[in-house]
Scaffold this active site. Sequence first.
Site, PDB file in Angstrom:
ATOM      1  N   ARG A 284    -112.091 -33.030 -32.423  1.00  0.00           N
ATOM      2  CA  ARG A 284    -111.652 -34.164 -31.616  1.00  0.00           C
ATOM      3  C   ARG A 284    -110.212 -34.492 -31.986  1.00  0.00           C
ATOM      4  O   ARG A 284    -109.929 -34.842 -33.136  1.00  0.00           O
ATOM      5  CB  ARG A 284    -112.556 -35.351 -31.913  1.00  0.00           C
TER       6      ARG A 284
ATOM      7  N   ASN B 202    -115.374 -28.962 -24.920  1.00  0.00           N
ATOM      8  CA  ASN B 202    -116.414 -28.157 -25.564  1.00  0.00           C
ATOM      9  C   ASN B 202    -117.473 -27.608 -24.616  1.00  0.00           C
ATOM     10  O   ASN B 202    -118.083 -26.580 -24.904  1.00  0.00           O
ATOM     11  CB  ASN B 202    -117.084 -28.961 -26.676  1.00  0.00           C
TER      12      ASN B 202
ATOM     13  N   GLN C  99    -121.559 -19.586 -24.599  1.00  0.00           N
ATOM     14  CA  GLN C  99    -122.437 -19.162 -25.695  1.00  0.00           C
ATOM     15  C   GLN C  99    -123.894 -19.066 -25.224  1.00  0.00           C
ATOM     16  O   GLN C  99    -124.612 -18.144 -25.596  1.00  0.00           O
ATOM     17  CB  GLN C  99    -122.292 -20.120 -26.882  1.00  0.00           C
TER      18      GLN C  99
ATOM     19  N   ASP D  87    -127.954 -37.041 -40.487  1.00  0.00           N
ATOM     20  CA  ASP D  87    -128.210 -38.479 -40.317  1.00  0.00           C
ATOM     21  C   ASP D  87    -129.526 -38.859 -41.013  1.00  0.00           C
ATOM     22  O   ASP D  87    -129.612 -39.901 -41.663  1.00  0.00           O
ATOM     23  CB  ASP D  87    -128.288 -38.805 -38.820  1.00  0.00           C
TER      24      ASP D  87
ATOM     25  N   HIS E  66    -126.639 -37.820 -31.795  1.00  0.00           N
ATOM     26  CA  HIS E  66    -125.818 -37.750 -33.012  1.00  0.00           C
ATOM     27  C   HIS E  66    -124.476 -38.432 -32.715  1.00  0.00           C
ATOM     28  O   HIS E  66    -123.454 -37.794 -32.469  1.00  0.00           O
ATOM     29  CB  HIS E  66    -125.610 -36.296 -33.439  1.00  0.00           C
TER      30      HIS E  66
END
Length: 329
Positions: A92, A105, A112, A159, A187
């Site tokens: 970022r 992204n 992918q 987390d 997330h």
Amino acid sequence: MKPPIRIAVTGATGQIGYSLLYRIAAGDMFGHDQPIILQLHDITEAQSFFKGIIMELDDCAFPLLNQVIATDNLEVAFGDADFALLVGARPRGEKMERKDLLAANGPIFRQQGKTLNSVAKRNIKVLVVGNPANTNAFITLKNAPDLDPRNFSAMLRLDHNRALSQVAQKINVPVSKINKMIVWGNHSNTQFPDLSHATVENQKILELMTQDSDWINDTFIPTVQNRGSAIIAARQGKSSAASAANAIINHMRDWVFGTRENDWVSMGVLSTGCYDIPTGVIYSFPVTCKNGQYQIVEDLKITPSDHQRMQQSYQELLTEQEAIKNLFN
Ligand code: NAX
């Protein structure tokens, strides 16, 4: 000796990569009797960094490490892979908003997904770490229609681990004694670290903390939600690396070998409609794992205020998906 398994890692020359590769090669992820082949990917501009990484892998003389492939070609990196750890992502930048990060992204994970679909093992397990991890995982899964969607996940384990250690320190017990922690959702800082089902030696932690509701709401939840930024500040600009690599190891190990008896972990997985989270997002749920399969823990009692927090994170995921919906086919 077992036959070697192929583990693809993207963004392998990044800082998480540097904490991760040596632990995989040492056997921390898949066991000390499992030979491995590392299939490392990074972008063309980063190829020169592979030299030192591979020299150090050589110098560790890991008994389990059969081969290291380093490439900027996704087909080579994902070819016949049994596992893919998608760590690489555009960082970022300054003044970059979350939606700009998504736009940068999204195409990476689309490509992918398509490549995994065409060259990886049919039962490959994929963990997406690169941010925004939940939505990137969804893009990857949607672009790999021939693979089982249950073999894609996003990483919320860091987390989860952060939540465990905050509580363990508060009530002064070892982390290993705490079970049934949950981090719900995305997330991001809309995630909901939820203590209400957690136990210490089979006793509900909330019963031990009846005087501590302020601590839970004003310290525990925001500390876990904002821990990533706190680490960046403490590490003078560098984000979590060793703890992220450790969480990747924990996530994959539990997925493959199973979770502890009487415990669960938080994994970003495709929603099924339970807990009023409609199908079609990668959302973090409590899961148990057995025989390489995860199972969402269903039917936990959720209070109206917790339900609201869970919905807030879901709404954020919908907004993220709206921004990149052109990447789903
Ligand atoms: P680094 O910036 O050190 O490394 C990123 C790597 O990605 C670099 O090697 C870079 O060359 C590579 N890369 C850049 N563009 C690429 C592309 N188009 N295709 C493939 N690779 C590309 O970041 P690092 O600290 O290693 O973090 C990697 C990712 O993990 C970031 O997106 C970061 O935000 C994310 N994180 C996710 C966490 C989670 O819990 N899900 C926690 C840790 C971490 O912050």
